[in-house]
Every structure is written in C-alpha cells, then in structure tokens.
Design a protein around this motif. Structure first.
Motif, PDB file in Angstrom:
ATOM      1  N   THR A   8       9.402   6.626 -11.340  1.00 55.22           N
ATOM      2  CA  THR A   8       9.964   5.303 -11.095  1.00 55.22           C
ATOM      3  C   THR A   8       8.895   4.228 -11.136  1.00 55.22           C
ATOM      4  OG1 THR A   8       9.752   5.606  -8.708  1.00 55.22           O
ATOM      5  CG2 THR A   8      11.880   6.155  -9.722  1.00 55.22           C
ATOM      6  N   ASP A   9       7.605   4.634 -11.214  1.00 54.73           N
ATOM      7  CA  ASP A   9       6.526   3.666 -11.285  1.00 54.73           C
ATOM      8  C   ASP A   9       6.212   3.241 -12.706  1.00 54.73           C
ATOM      9  OD1 ASP A   9       6.236   3.748  -8.556  1.00 54.73           O
ATOM     10  OD2 ASP A   9       4.766   5.360  -8.606  1.00 54.73           O
ATOM     11  N   ASP A  10       6.866   3.805 -13.700  1.00 52.89           N
ATOM     12  CA  ASP A  10       6.600   3.472 -15.087  1.00 52.89           C
ATOM     13  C   ASP A  10       6.846   1.992 -15.312  1.00 52.89           C
ATOM     14  OD1 ASP A  10       7.897   6.493 -16.660  1.00 52.89           O
ATOM     15  OD2 ASP A  10       6.009   6.098 -15.661  1.00 52.89           O
ATOM     16  N   GLU A  11       5.925   1.344 -16.036  1.00 51.84           N
ATOM     17  CA  GLU A  11       6.038  -0.081 -16.290  1.00 51.84           C
ATOM     18  C   GLU A  11       6.810  -0.401 -17.550  1.00 51.84           C
ATOM     19  OE1 GLU A  11       4.982  -2.732 -14.479  1.00 51.84           O
ATOM     20  OE2 GLU A  11       4.576  -1.329 -12.895  1.00 51.84           O
ATOM     21  N   GLY A  12       6.745   0.450 -18.558  1.00 48.43           N
ATOM     22  CA  GLY A  12       7.380   0.108 -19.815  1.00 48.43           C
ATOM     23  C   GLY A  12       7.945   1.316 -20.497  1.00 48.43           C
ATOM     24  N   ALA A  13       8.450   1.103 -21.702  1.00 49.54           N
ATOM     25  CA  ALA A  13       9.144   2.142 -22.434  1.00 49.54           C
ATOM     26  C   ALA A  13       8.243   3.286 -22.802  1.00 49.54           C
ATOM     27  CB  ALA A  13       9.769   1.538 -23.699  1.00 49.54           C
ATOM     28  N   GLY A  14       6.986   3.043 -23.097  1.00 50.00           N
ATOM     29  CA  GLY A  14       6.129   4.092 -23.590  1.00 50.00           C
ATOM     30  C   GLY A  14       5.283   4.749 -22.527  1.00 50.00           C
ATOM     31  N   SER A  15       5.449   4.417 -21.239  1.00 53.78           N
ATOM     32  CA  SER A  15       4.560   4.953 -20.235  1.00 53.78           C
ATOM     33  C   SER A  15       4.902   6.348 -19.766  1.00 53.78           C
ATOM     34  CB  SER A  15       4.453   4.013 -19.040  1.00 53.78           C
ATOM     35  OG  SER A  15       5.535   3.212 -18.846  1.00 53.78           O
ATOM     36  N   GLY A  16       6.113   6.815 -19.978  1.00 52.45           N
ATOM     37  CA  GLY A  16       6.458   8.169 -19.592  1.00 52.45           C
ATOM     38  C   GLY A  16       6.945   8.934 -20.793  1.00 52.45           C
ATOM     39  N   SER A  17       6.858  10.256 -20.713  1.00 50.08           N
ATOM     40  CA  SER A  17       7.284  11.050 -21.864  1.00 50.08           C
ATOM     41  C   SER A  17       8.727  11.516 -21.730  1.00 50.08           C
ATOM     42  CB  SER A  17       6.347  12.252 -22.032  1.00 50.08           C
ATOM     43  OG  SER A  17       6.375  13.039 -20.856  1.00 50.08           O
ATOM     44  N   GLY A  18       9.287  11.449 -20.529  1.00 51.07           N
ATOM     45  CA  GLY A  18      10.658  11.885 -20.318  1.00 51.07           C
ATOM     46  C   GLY A  18      11.641  10.761 -20.548  1.00 51.07           C
ATOM     47  N   PRO A  19      12.923  11.083 -20.455  1.00 56.98           N
ATOM     48  CA  PRO A  19      13.940  10.042 -20.659  1.00 56.98           C
ATOM     49  C   PRO A  19      13.984   9.058 -19.490  1.00 56.98           C
ATOM     50  CG  PRO A  19      14.977  12.112 -20.053  1.00 56.98           C
ATOM     51  CD  PRO A  19      13.507  12.397 -20.209  1.00 56.98           C
ATOM     52  N   THR A  20      14.423   7.862 -19.791  1.00 54.59           N
ATOM     53  CA  THR A  20      14.641   6.821 -18.798  1.00 54.59           C
ATOM     54  C   THR A  20      16.113   6.451 -18.845  1.00 54.59           C
ATOM     55  OG1 THR A  20      12.417   5.935 -19.126  1.00 54.59           O
ATOM     56  CG2 THR A  20      14.030   4.464 -18.110  1.00 54.59           C
ATOM     57  N   GLN A  21      16.727   6.328 -17.685  1.00 55.36           N
ATOM     58  CA  GLN A  21      18.123   5.902 -17.644  1.00 55.36           C
ATOM     59  C   GLN A  21      18.176   4.382 -17.622  1.00 55.36           C
ATOM     60  OE1 GLN A  21      19.656   8.034 -14.160  1.00 55.36           O
ATOM     61  NE2 GLN A  21      20.913   9.209 -15.582  1.00 55.36           N
ATOM     62  N   VAL A  22      19.019   3.828 -18.498  1.00 56.23           N
ATOM     63  CA  VAL A  22      19.195   2.380 -18.561  1.00 56.23           C
ATOM     64  C   VAL A  22      20.676   2.043 -18.460  1.00 56.23           C
ATOM     65  CG1 VAL A  22      17.088   1.946 -19.897  1.00 56.23           C
ATOM     66  CG2 VAL A  22      19.244   2.330 -21.095  1.00 56.23           C
ATOM     67  N   LEU A  23      20.956   0.874 -17.893  1.00 51.45           N
ATOM     68  CA  LEU A  23      22.312   0.354 -17.805  1.00 51.45           C
ATOM     69  C   LEU A  23      22.504  -0.638 -18.937  1.00 51.45           C
ATOM     70  CD1 LEU A  23      24.998   0.011 -16.148  1.00 51.45           C
ATOM     71  CD2 LEU A  23      23.879  -2.004 -15.144  1.00 51.45           C
ATOM     72  N   GLU A  24      23.507  -0.410 -19.788  1.00 47.78           N
ATOM     73  CA  GLU A  24      23.819  -1.327 -20.881  1.00 47.78           C
ATOM     74  C   GLU A  24      24.854  -2.343 -20.401  1.00 47.78           C
ATOM     75  OE1 GLU A  24      25.066   0.735 -24.392  1.00 47.78           O
ATOM     76  OE2 GLU A  24      23.186   1.850 -24.551  1.00 47.78           O
ATOM     77  N   PHE A  25      24.626  -3.617 -20.761  1.00 49.37           N
ATOM     78  CA  PHE A  25      25.533  -4.683 -20.373  1.00 49.37           C
ATOM     79  C   PHE A  25      25.613  -5.709 -21.489  1.00 49.37           C
ATOM     80  CE2 PHE A  25      21.349  -5.817 -18.860  1.00 49.37           C
ATOM     81  CZ  PHE A  25      21.223  -7.163 -19.146  1.00 49.37           C
ATOM     82  N   GLY A  26      26.674  -6.518 -21.465  1.00 49.90           N
ATOM     83  CA  GLY A  26      26.889  -7.500 -22.509  1.00 49.90           C
ATOM     84  C   GLY A  26      26.647  -8.918 -22.048  1.00 49.90           C
ATOM     85  N   LEU A  27      26.003  -9.682 -22.928  1.00 43.96           N
ATOM     86  CA  LEU A  27      25.837 -11.124 -22.773  1.00 43.96           C
ATOM     87  C   LEU A  27      26.272 -11.732 -24.095  1.00 43.96           C
ATOM     88  CD1 LEU A  27      22.271 -11.343 -21.159  1.00 43.96           C
ATOM     89  CD2 LEU A  27      24.472 -11.609 -19.999  1.00 43.96           C
ATOM     90  N   GLY A  28      27.410 -12.382 -24.098  1.00 43.42           N
ATOM     91  CA  GLY A  28      27.946 -12.887 -25.361  1.00 43.42           C
ATOM     92  C   GLY A  28      28.271 -11.725 -26.283  1.00 43.42           C
ATOM     93  N   ASP A  29      27.818 -11.807 -27.534  1.00 46.20           N
ATOM     94  CA  ASP A  29      28.077 -10.750 -28.510  1.00 46.20           C
ATOM     95  C   ASP A  29      26.994  -9.682 -28.530  1.00 46.20           C
ATOM     96  OD1 ASP A  29      30.381 -12.039 -29.326  1.00 46.20           O
ATOM     97  OD2 ASP A  29      29.367 -13.159 -30.920  1.00 46.20           O
ATOM     98  N   GLU A  30      25.967  -9.809 -27.715  1.00 44.26           N
ATOM     99  CA  GLU A  30      24.826  -8.896 -27.749  1.00 44.26           C
ATOM    100  C   GLU A  30      24.864  -7.916 -26.589  1.00 44.26           C
ATOM    101  OE1 GLU A  30      22.789  -8.952 -30.356  1.00 44.26           O
ATOM    102  OE2 GLU A  30      23.856 -10.677 -31.145  1.00 44.26           O
ATOM    103  N   THR A  31      24.179  -6.783 -26.774  1.00 40.36           N
ATOM    104  CA  THR A  31      24.058  -5.768 -25.739  1.00 40.36           C
ATOM    105  C   THR A  31      22.611  -5.693 -25.283  1.00 40.36           C
ATOM    106  OG1 THR A  31      25.857  -4.500 -26.734  1.00 40.36           O
ATOM    107  CG2 THR A  31      24.459  -3.343 -25.156  1.00 40.36           C
TER     108      THR A  31
END
Length: 153
Positions: A8-31
C-alpha cells in the motif's frame, strides 16, 4: 475481491510487481481510475452546502456520518467541460492523501474495481503531468489513472 498483493506504500504504477486494484469511474465521456487503497467509501451524491469564496474546484461540503467532507469537482481540476449526472461521491481515506480534512470527488458514475499490472500502464504519455500515473490499456478503452493528491491544489 482479493486484496492486492502490492504494498500500500507504492507511489506509482511501476513501483510494485504485483497487481494493483483500481476503481474505474466516469467523468463526462471519459473513464478514469484511482488506486482503491486511497478510497474510504463511495456514497450517493446528496445535497451540498456551498462555501462562499471557495476555489472553483470546491463544490461545497456534506455531512457524512458526523464528518464534514469537502467535495471537489475533478472536472474543474482536469478541465473537463462536459456535463454529466454527478451521481456518486468517492470519499478518500484522509490518512492516504496527506490532507488534514476529509475530501470526496463528485463523479458521474462508478463502474468497477479492476486489477492492473505495471505492464497494463503506459507512463510515457503522461511524463509532463505529475497528477497522472499513466494510461491503463484495456480491451476496448483507455483509462486515465489519476493521483488523488490533486485535490489539495
């Protein structure tokens, strides 16, 4: 859903080798997506109380279980002009975002929680934007992985 194996201390996408869980949400037409570890809860959008002389991105405050929660409009922060339903509020864990108060983002829709790996994230297209971790490449879409710390700006 299984807990993420990355720290949980990972700062960015490339800092860990395992999967990261993310919540997808919409703003206008974009995700967009956020690391699930920084989210405290998701609630239905309710009546907001406007704060006089507040910055343009602050929509107001709401009382969530006795906590005054500042509600931020990420469309203003990310310069998104499109209207939307504004149905949900993503409330951040105050300990995770380094802010002194409780903050939530008002979003159009909340879609799903997904697992991403560093291989799923293209960081090269966002090299000049410190508030974006990268673009997550999905089967038929691109999802912008944003940093919740933008709320304090």
């Amino acid at each position: 859903m299984a807990q993420s194996e990355s720290s949980t201390d990972d700062e960015g996408a490339g800092s860990g080798s395992g999967p990261t869980q993310v919540l997808e949400f919409g703003l206008g037409d974009e995700t967009y997506c956020l690391d699930i570890d920084v989210i405290d809860e998701i609630v239905d959008a309710g009546q907001l109380t406007r704060i006089p002389n507040s910055p343009a991105h602050v929509e107001g405050v709401i009382d969530l279980r006795g906590r005054t929660t500042s509600i931020i409009n990420p469309k203003t922060v990310f310069n998104i002009d499109q209207d939307g339903e504004r149905n949900r509020i993503i409330v951040f864990d105050p300990d995770s975002i380094g802010d002194q108060g409780t903050i939530g983002w008002i979003v159009d829709e909340v879609y799903q929680v997904t697992n991403i790996t560093p291989d799923d994230v293209d960081e090269t297209t966002t090299a000049n934007d410190e508030n974006v971790h990268g673009i997550v490449k999905g089967d038929d879409k691109f999802v912008v992985w944003v940093d919740p710390d933008i709320v304090g700006e």
